[in-house]
Design a protein around this motif. Structure first.
Motif, PDB file in Angstrom:
ATOM      1  N   ALA A 118      24.556 141.458   1.664  1.00 25.44           N
ATOM      2  CA  ALA A 118      24.338 140.439   2.700  1.00 25.44           C
ATOM      3  C   ALA A 118      23.298 140.903   3.714  1.00 25.44           C
ATOM      4  CB  ALA A 118      25.663 140.121   3.391  1.00 25.44           C
ATOM      5  N   GLU A 119      23.331 142.207   4.049  1.00 25.36           N
ATOM      6  CA  GLU A 119      22.337 142.743   4.980  1.00 25.36           C
ATOM      7  C   GLU A 119      20.940 142.650   4.388  1.00 25.36           C
ATOM      8  OE1 GLU A 119      23.645 146.687   5.818  1.00 25.36           O
ATOM      9  OE2 GLU A 119      24.869 146.081   7.534  1.00 25.36           O
ATOM     10  N   ALA A 120      20.787 142.968   3.106  1.00 23.41           N
ATOM     11  CA  ALA A 120      19.471 142.891   2.460  1.00 23.41           C
ATOM     12  C   ALA A 120      18.970 141.458   2.424  1.00 23.41           C
ATOM     13  CB  ALA A 120      19.554 143.480   1.048  1.00 23.41           C
ATOM     14  N   SER A 121      19.880 140.542   2.109  1.00 21.97           N
ATOM     15  CA  SER A 121      19.497 139.127   2.067  1.00 21.97           C
ATOM     16  C   SER A 121      19.092 138.630   3.452  1.00 21.97           C
ATOM     17  CB  SER A 121      20.674 138.303   1.524  1.00 21.97           C
ATOM     18  OG  SER A 121      20.342 136.921   1.534  1.00 21.97           O
ATOM     19  N   LEU A 122      19.848 139.058   4.479  1.00 21.51           N
ATOM     20  CA  LEU A 122      19.520 138.636   5.851  1.00 21.51           C
ATOM     21  C   LEU A 122      18.162 139.186   6.280  1.00 21.51           C
ATOM     22  CD1 LEU A 122      20.277 137.271   8.508  1.00 21.51           C
ATOM     23  CD2 LEU A 122      21.516 139.359   9.147  1.00 21.51           C
ATOM     24  N   ALA A 123      17.871 140.430   5.931  1.00 16.40           N
ATOM     25  CA  ALA A 123      16.586 141.032   6.290  1.00 16.40           C
ATOM     26  C   ALA A 123      15.433 140.303   5.607  1.00 16.40           C
ATOM     27  CB  ALA A 123      16.591 142.515   5.919  1.00 16.40           C
ATOM     28  N   ARG A 124      15.627 139.965   4.314  1.00 16.28           N
ATOM     29  CA  ARG A 124      14.576 139.254   3.591  1.00 16.28           C
ATOM     30  C   ARG A 124      14.320 137.875   4.181  1.00 16.28           C
ATOM     31  NH1 ARG A 124      15.078 135.510   0.078  1.00 16.28           N
ATOM     32  NH2 ARG A 124      17.307 135.951  -0.240  1.00 16.28           N
ATOM     33  N   LEU A 125      15.404 137.158   4.448  1.00 20.37           N
ATOM     34  CA  LEU A 125      15.234 135.824   5.021  1.00 20.37           C
ATOM     35  C   LEU A 125      14.596 135.888   6.418  1.00 20.37           C
ATOM     36  CD1 LEU A 125      18.625 134.208   3.935  1.00 20.37           C
ATOM     37  CD2 LEU A 125      16.347 133.626   3.081  1.00 20.37           C
ATOM     38  N   THR A 126      14.993 136.907   7.209  1.00 19.81           N
ATOM     39  CA  THR A 126      14.407 137.052   8.546  1.00 19.81           C
ATOM     40  C   THR A 126      12.910 137.328   8.444  1.00 19.81           C
ATOM     41  OG1 THR A 126      16.501 137.884   9.426  1.00 19.81           O
ATOM     42  CG2 THR A 126      14.504 138.356  10.711  1.00 19.81           C
ATOM     43  N   HIS A 127      12.502 138.166   7.493  1.00 22.34           N
ATOM     44  CA  HIS A 127      11.074 138.466   7.298  1.00 22.34           C
ATOM     45  C   HIS A 127      10.321 137.220   6.887  1.00 22.34           C
ATOM     46  CE1 HIS A 127       7.576 139.725   4.876  1.00 22.34           C
ATOM     47  NE2 HIS A 127       7.452 140.672   5.825  1.00 22.34           N
ATOM     48  N   ASP A 128      10.931 136.466   5.937  1.00 19.80           N
ATOM     49  CA  ASP A 128      10.269 135.236   5.477  1.00 19.80           C
ATOM     50  C   ASP A 128      10.128 134.238   6.624  1.00 19.80           C
ATOM     51  OD1 ASP A 128      10.176 136.364   3.006  1.00 19.80           O
ATOM     52  OD2 ASP A 128      11.862 135.196   2.164  1.00 19.80           O
ATOM     53  N   LEU A 129      11.157 134.152   7.470  1.00 20.47           N
ATOM     54  CA  LEU A 129      11.092 133.219   8.591  1.00 20.47           C
ATOM     55  C   LEU A 129       9.994 133.636   9.580  1.00 20.47           C
ATOM     56  CD1 LEU A 129      12.164 130.838  10.205  1.00 20.47           C
ATOM     57  CD2 LEU A 129      13.888 132.384  11.212  1.00 20.47           C
ATOM     58  N   ALA A 130       9.891 134.935   9.847  1.00 19.12           N
ATOM     59  CA  ALA A 130       8.845 135.413  10.760  1.00 19.12           C
ATOM     60  C   ALA A 130       7.456 135.103  10.211  1.00 19.12           C
ATOM     61  CB  ALA A 130       8.998 136.916  10.997  1.00 19.12           C
ATOM     62  N   ALA A 131       7.293 135.271   8.870  1.00 16.55           N
ATOM     63  CA  ALA A 131       5.986 134.984   8.262  1.00 16.55           C
ATOM     64  C   ALA A 131       5.638 133.516   8.379  1.00 16.55           C
ATOM     65  CB  ALA A 131       5.992 135.428   6.798  1.00 16.55           C
ATOM     66  N   VAL A 132       6.629 132.674   8.124  1.00 15.80           N
ATOM     67  CA  VAL A 132       6.371 131.232   8.222  1.00 15.80           C
ATOM     68  C   VAL A 132       6.089 130.827   9.670  1.00 15.80           C
ATOM     69  CG1 VAL A 132       7.435 128.948   7.932  1.00 15.80           C
ATOM     70  CG2 VAL A 132       7.676 130.675   6.156  1.00 15.80           C
ATOM     71  N   GLU A 133       6.825 131.396  10.609  1.00 17.00           N
ATOM     72  CA  GLU A 133       6.573 131.072  12.021  1.00 17.00           C
ATOM     73  C   GLU A 133       5.166 131.518  12.448  1.00 17.00           C
ATOM     74  OE1 GLU A 133       9.812 132.995  13.949  1.00 17.00           O
ATOM     75  OE2 GLU A 133      11.066 131.186  13.978  1.00 17.00           O
ATOM     76  N   ASP A 134       4.710 132.676  11.955  1.00 15.32           N
ATOM     77  CA  ASP A 134       3.350 133.127  12.271  1.00 15.32           C
ATOM     78  C   ASP A 134       2.326 132.152  11.706  1.00 15.32           C
ATOM     79  OD1 ASP A 134       1.501 135.192  13.292  1.00 15.32           O
ATOM     80  OD2 ASP A 134       0.989 135.397  11.167  1.00 15.32           O
ATOM     81  N   ARG A 135       2.571 131.722  10.440  1.00 16.72           N
ATOM     82  CA  ARG A 135       1.664 130.730   9.855  1.00 16.72           C
ATOM     83  C   ARG A 135       1.719 129.412  10.643  1.00 16.72           C
ATOM     84  NH1 ARG A 135       2.965 130.089   3.739  1.00 16.72           N
ATOM     85  NH2 ARG A 135       1.092 128.798   3.864  1.00 16.72           N
ATOM     86  N   LEU A 136       2.909 129.099  11.127  1.00 12.78           N
ATOM     87  CA  LEU A 136       3.049 127.868  11.904  1.00 12.78           C
ATOM     88  C   LEU A 136       2.250 127.953  13.207  1.00 12.78           C
ATOM     89  CD1 LEU A 136       4.426 125.105  12.188  1.00 12.78           C
ATOM     90  CD2 LEU A 136       6.358 126.276  13.263  1.00 12.78           C
ATOM     91  N   ARG A 137       2.323 129.113  13.869  1.00 12.51           N
ATOM     92  CA  ARG A 137       1.539 129.278  15.103  1.00 12.51           C
ATOM     93  C   ARG A 137       0.047 129.165  14.824  1.00 12.51           C
ATOM     94  NH1 ARG A 137       5.501 133.238  16.185  1.00 12.51           N
ATOM     95  NH2 ARG A 137       4.169 134.851  15.260  1.00 12.51           N
ATOM     96  N   LYS A 138      -0.380 129.774  13.726  1.00 11.13           N
ATOM     97  CA  LYS A 138      -1.797 129.686  13.370  1.00 11.13           C
ATOM     98  C   LYS A 138      -2.193 128.254  13.028  1.00 11.13           C
ATOM     99  CE  LYS A 138      -2.079 134.443  11.732  1.00 11.13           C
ATOM    100  NZ  LYS A 138      -2.284 135.335  10.556  1.00 11.13           N
ATOM    101  N   ALA A 139      -1.285 127.577  12.344  1.00 10.23           N
ATOM    102  CA  ALA A 139      -1.586 126.195  11.980  1.00 10.23           C
ATOM    103  C   ALA A 139      -1.706 125.308  13.206  1.00 10.23           C
ATOM    104  CB  ALA A 139      -0.497 125.650  11.047  1.00 10.23           C
ATOM    105  N   ARG A 140      -0.982 125.664  14.275  1.00 15.49           N
ATOM    106  CA  ARG A 140      -1.063 124.876  15.503  1.00 15.49           C
ATOM    107  C   ARG A 140      -2.441 124.964  16.156  1.00 15.49           C
ATOM    108  NH1 ARG A 140       4.783 126.802  17.489  1.00 15.49           N
ATOM    109  NH2 ARG A 140       6.033 125.161  16.534  1.00 15.49           N
ATOM    110  N   ALA A 141      -3.280 125.959  15.750  1.00 16.32           N
ATOM    111  CA  ALA A 141      -4.640 126.060  16.296  1.00 16.32           C
ATOM    112  C   ALA A 141      -5.457 124.811  15.997  1.00 16.32           C
ATOM    113  CB  ALA A 141      -5.344 127.288  15.716  1.00 16.32           C
ATOM    114  N   VAL A 142      -5.047 124.084  14.969  1.00 12.93           N
ATOM    115  CA  VAL A 142      -5.748 122.833  14.656  1.00 12.93           C
ATOM    116  C   VAL A 142      -5.656 121.876  15.833  1.00 12.93           C
ATOM    117  CG1 VAL A 142      -5.788 120.841  13.090  1.00 12.93           C
ATOM    118  CG2 VAL A 142      -5.352 123.136  12.198  1.00 12.93           C
ATOM    119  N   THR A 143      -4.526 121.926  16.544  1.00 11.00           N
ATOM    120  CA  THR A 143      -4.359 121.028  17.688  1.00 11.00           C
ATOM    121  C   THR A 143      -5.180 121.502  18.893  1.00 11.00           C
ATOM    122  OG1 THR A 143      -2.440 122.248  18.521  1.00 11.00           O
ATOM    123  CG2 THR A 143      -2.026 120.500  16.920  1.00 11.00           C
ATOM    124  N   GLN A 144      -5.685 122.747  18.832  1.00  2.00           N
ATOM    125  CA  GLN A 144      -6.488 123.300  19.929  1.00  2.00           C
ATOM    126  C   GLN A 144      -7.984 123.198  19.638  1.00  2.00           C
ATOM    127  OE1 GLN A 144      -4.835 127.225  19.767  1.00  2.00           O
ATOM    128  NE2 GLN A 144      -3.256 126.794  21.301  1.00  2.00           N
TER     129      GLN A 144
END
Length: 631
Positions: A407-433
């Protein structure tokens, strides 16, 4: 260089500049209560000393002012009421050997027309007010207003008396030029209270310059012009250099500012980050939401597994302890299949550990404290069953730990994936800028362009022509000052001696020594070697010392054959300057003698008729009738 500035390279001795008054005629209409009506008065002046005698406010000072108006171009202090009385004003005078007639027509206190006539002799001027070819009377100057008369007469007198304008620098940025009115201050002596030794102005070192001119020190007027040109040119050079250095400094400051602005613009653009070319903003938002939900579920599962692992570990620890107890204690074996309460079943009071320990050792129930009784017939079976329980709880703990780690390994993987997607989301928001990005890019490009074409001022360099000009003027000043000092050293000793003798003759009996310098500063020593300056003397003493200076100049000039003071003095009411009766007699008597000896013409005014008649012959006195005006 001197030709550029209109300066003479050859020093020629000044022409004789004598000035002699002969006749003053004044005509007009007097208004008011004192002797009103038309008047037409002629006053004739002899050589030497002439006294104008009348009661106060009867026209004595006005005679000096009317002469001044003719010769100076403007009066110095003529009352407005007197000016309005006048219709005609004539003055016959010899200027540097040339007979001249000043003819002024006036109305309402102003000149309406004027002419300065020249004639072969003074007698030819007496009967004319206009040019007369038959008598060889010709015009030298014409004017149709007060202003034009003033400017033209002043230029005429400067030329006829061979005088040069006195020039000085003004705030090191421009020049001031002093002409005939400044020279005239050495003829019409100022009031005794004035601090100037020679002339009527202290500013710009004029007394010293007049002294040097009247001693005909080599190129005295030229020296003032050269020194002034040097001062102004040097100041202009320094100001231009400071301005040039300031411009270079300001331009460098502007460049530094542009570079700083460019750095800030680049930083703003970099902070916006690059645009993302992957998924759309909506898709990334959905993916991020799904991963956030999975992370939350995984965290909840991990927490449940963590609790299960803790329970399994505690159970394994209890089973290990139970096995140990049943192995060592018969009581424990008896109670093995019994309840294992944690608290009292009636009051929920937690059973203390010491009671449980007492139960194992003294066979007393930890709940009720009664002795535990029973048969310990099958100890092996109890021990075997306790061992079996420990084995099962150990396996359960191991499985719980493995599930927790997964469960710890799965949580770490999902947390990493979420951070990567959030970073891409922040970058994608540059379109609005995009508008902000475009503005930032425009600012960077604009500042880069400005910096690429920013002019770089050259370093400040010396102008060889400017340097040469300044060096020539400096050298000219040095040479002329050297000549002036050399000549002054020979003449000033004689001038000092004359001033000392004359001052004593004029009644300053305590005078012990005087010392005049090229700046016309007079150091006075009297009363037991007490030194002080001319300006610190009493008003009467200052008047007598002024007269002494003029006569000293005339005497020294005559001995050395140099052109000096014009030899005309106008002195208004010396008794008003704290000159007591005895001193006034002494002053007037000595002045009468000295005027005759020194080729000096003096007009003096006084209200003291007794004084005038005690000292002077009647032909040297112009006196008003009792109670009447002088003119």
């Amino acid at each position: 260089m001197f030709n550029t500035y209109g300066l003479p390279l050859v020093n020629t001795p000044a022409r004789p500049r004598g000035l002699r008054l002969h006749r003053l005629r004044v005509a007009g209409v007097r208004t008011g209560s004192l002797d009103p009506g038309r008047f037409d008065t002629t006053l004739r002046f002899s050589a030497g000393l002439t006294a104008l005698v009348a009661s106060n406010l009867k026209g004595k000072t006005s005679v000096l002012e009317l002469i001044t108006w003719c010769l100076r171009g403007v009066p110095r202090g003529l009352q407005a009421g007197v000016r309005h009385w006048l219709t005609e004003l004539d003055l016959d005078v010899v200027v540097a050997g040339q007979p001249m007639g000043f003819r002024l027509d006036l109305r309402d206190g102003e000149i309406t027309s004027a002419v300065v006539l020249m004639a072969p002799d003074v007698q030819a001027l007496q009967a004319v007010r206009t040019p007369d070819a038959a008598r060889d009377v010709t015009p030298a100057v014409r004017a149709d207003s007060s202003d034009s008369y003033a400017s033209r007469v002043q230029a005429l007198m400067m030329d006829r008396l061979d005088l040069q304008p006195l020039v000085n620098s003004f705030k090191e940025t421009s020049t001031q030029t002093h002409g005939w009115p400044s020279y005239y201050g050495a003829i019409y002596l100022p009031a005794g209270g004035d601090k100037a030794l020679l002339g009527d102005q202290i500013m710009s070192g004029l007394p010293g310059r007049l002294l040097q001119v009247f001693l005909d020190l080599p190129a005295a007027a030229t020296l003032t012009r050269v020194k002034t040109a040097y001062d102004v040119r040097t100041a202009e050079y320094k100001n231009r250099r400071v301005a040039a250095e300031g411009a270079v400094s300001a331009r460098q400051a502007e460049r530094d500012q542009v570079e700083a602005d460019l750095g800030a613009a680049r930083a703003r653009l970099a902070a916006l980050g690059p645009a993302d070319d992957g998924k759309s903003l909506a898709e990334l938002a959905v993916e991020a939401a799904e991963l956030a939900r999975q992370v939350a579920d995984s965290r909840e599962l991990w927490e449940e597994l963590m609790q299960a692992h803790r329970r399994a570990r505690k159970q394994r620890q209890r089973d290990a302890k139970t096995l140990n107890d049943v192995t060592e204690s018969a009581t424990a074996r008896v109670l093995f299949h019994g309840l294992d309460p944690k608290a009292c079943p009636r009051c929920d009071q937690e059973i203390a550990e010491d009671r449980k320990s007492e139960e194992r050792h003294s066979h007393a129930c930890a709940v009720c404290l009664r002795p535990v009784a029973g048969d310990d017939e099958t100890p092996e079976e109890v021990t075997a069953e306790a061992s079996q329980r420990l084995s099962e709880s150990t396996v359960a703990e191991t499985e719980a730990r493995q599930a927790l780690e997964e469960a710890e390994a799965s949580l770490a993987r999902l947390t990493h994936d979420l951070a990567a997607v959030e970073d891409r989301l922040r970058k994608a928001r540059a379109v609005t800028q995009l508008p902000e990005r475009l503005l930032a890019q425009e600012a960077v490009l604009r500042l880069e362009g400005a910096l690429s074409v920013f002019p770089q001022l050259p370093a400040v360099t010396e102008d060889p022509v400017e340097q040469t000009t300044i060096r020539v003027l400096e050298a000219g000043t040095r040479v002329l000052e050297g000549d002036s000092k050399s000549a002054a050293s020979l003449l000033f000793a004689e001038v000092n001696k004359e001033i000392l003798q004359l001052g004593r003759r004029f009644g300053i009996t305590s005078l012990e020594a005087v010392e005049i310098d090229r700046a016309a500063r007079l150091k006075v020593v009297k009363d037991g070697s007490v030194e002080d300056w001319f300006g610190k003397q009493s008003a009467g003493e200052r008047l007598r010392l002024r007269i002494a200076v003029v006569i000293a100049l005339l005497r020294v000039g005559a001995r050395h054959g140099i052109s000096t003071h014009p030899g005309l003095l106008l002195i208004d009411s010396p008794k008003a300057e704290e000159v007591q009766d005895l001193d006034a007699h002494t002053l007037l008597r000595e002045l009468f003698i000295l005027a005759a000896e020194s080729n000096l013409q003096v007009l003096i005014t006084t209200a003291d008729s007794v004084l005038a008649h005690d000292v002077l012959r009647d032909d040297r006195i112009l006196e008003a009738a009792a109670g009447k005006p002088l003119w």
